[in-house]
Design an enzyme around this catalytic site. Sequence first.
Site, short mmCIF file in Angstrom:
data_model
loop_
_atom_site.label_atom_id
_atom_site.label_comp_id
_atom_site.label_asym_id
_atom_site.label_seq_id
_atom_site.Cartn_x
_atom_site.Cartn_y
_atom_site.Cartn_z
N ASN A 42 0.84 -1.20 0.00
CA ASN A 42 0.00 0.00 0.00
C ASN A 42 0.88 1.25 0.00
OD1 ASN A 42 0.61 -0.89 2.68
ND2 ASN A 42 -1.03 0.33 3.55
N GLU A 44 0.30 5.23 0.67
CA GLU A 44 -0.66 6.22 1.14
C GLU A 44 -0.29 7.63 0.67
OE1 GLU A 44 -1.04 5.49 5.39
OE2 GLU A 44 -2.21 3.67 4.99
N ASN A 45 -1.21 8.56 0.92
CA ASN A 45 -1.01 9.95 0.52
C ASN A 45 -1.63 10.85 1.57
OD1 ASN A 45 -1.95 12.52 -1.17
ND2 ASN A 45 -0.28 11.54 -2.26
N ALA A 46 -1.05 12.04 1.75
CA ALA A 46 -1.57 12.98 2.75
C ALA A 46 -3.03 13.34 2.45
CB ALA A 46 -0.70 14.23 2.79
N TYR A 48 -5.83 11.62 2.02
CA TYR A 48 -6.05 10.20 2.35
C TYR A 48 -6.72 9.34 1.28
CZ TYR A 48 -4.95 11.83 7.12
OH TYR A 48 -4.36 12.40 8.21
N CYS A 53 -4.15 0.75 -2.49
CA CYS A 53 -4.01 -0.53 -1.79
C CYS A 53 -2.90 -1.38 -2.40
CB CYS A 53 -5.31 -1.32 -1.88
SG CYS A 53 -6.68 -0.65 -0.92
N GLU A 55 -2.96 -4.51 -3.31
CA GLU A 55 -3.40 -5.35 -4.43
C GLU A 55 -3.38 -4.55 -5.73
OE1 GLU A 55 -4.77 -4.77 -1.49
OE2 GLU A 55 -6.17 -6.34 -0.89
N CYS A 82 -10.16 -5.46 0.39
CA CYS A 82 -11.31 -4.56 0.53
C CYS A 82 -12.24 -4.73 -0.68
CB CYS A 82 -10.85 -3.11 0.66
SG CYS A 82 -10.30 -2.36 -0.89
N CYS A 85 -10.85 -3.56 -4.05
CA CYS A 85 -9.84 -4.48 -4.60
C CYS A 85 -10.50 -5.75 -5.12
CB CYS A 85 -8.78 -4.80 -3.56
SG CYS A 85 -7.66 -3.40 -3.32
N1 THU Z 1 -5.38 -1.53 2.35
C1 THU Z 1 -4.82 -2.31 1.38
O1 THU Z 1 -3.67 -2.09 0.97
N2 THU Z 1 -5.55 -3.33 0.87
C2 THU Z 1 -6.82 -3.65 1.28
O2 THU Z 1 -7.45 -4.52 0.68
C3 THU Z 1 -7.40 -2.97 2.44
C4 THU Z 1 -6.72 -1.74 2.88
C5 THU Z 1 -4.60 -0.41 2.90
C6 THU Z 1 -5.10 0.94 2.48
C7 THU Z 1 -4.51 1.83 3.56
O3 THU Z 1 -3.20 2.21 3.17
C8 THU Z 1 -4.40 0.92 4.77
O4 THU Z 1 -4.62 -0.40 4.30
C9 THU Z 1 -5.41 1.22 5.86
O5 THU Z 1 -6.67 1.27 5.36
#
Ligand code: THU
Length: 123
Positions: A42, A44-46, A48, A53, A55, A82, A85
């Site tokens: 994963n 992330e970015n400021a 949000y 993800c 995947e 999630c 995904c």
């Molecule tokens: N996240 C994933 O990388 N994959 C998923 O299927 C569920 C959530 C990440 C997104 C975010 O960076 C962190 O988990 C918390 O939500």
Amino acid sequence: MTGEQLVARAEEAARAAYAPYSNYRVGATLLLKDGRAIDGCNVENAAYPLGVCAERTAIAKAASEGVRPGDIEAIGITASPCGGCRQWLHEWRVERVYFRRADGSIADYAPASELLPDTWDLP
Ligand code: THU
């Protein structure tokens, strides 16, 4: 590679996660039908909602190298994917999905659409 091996590799891939906001590291490893393995984490970015993800990172990496739906034999993920995904895994026709459940066991679904009842596709 067994499901357990694929998930173990995804757990290694999670170490590269860029997750300064949630501190929740996710890894995903694709096993392609040609034998190649492609890792994702994963990012992330400021701002949000712009985070990506693990995947989707793995699939985008693969797509950028010419991989197409139908080319992915399996994915191993450090946790349950999630909903968004799951739609990606369906689009990419991933044949087998393994992930680590909270109790440590390995979930095994085939095909990915099993994780998404009444899947939606463009008409
Ligand atoms: N996240 C994933 O990388 N994959 C998923 O299927 C569920 C959530 C990440 C997104 C975010 O960076 C962190 O988990 C918390 O939500």
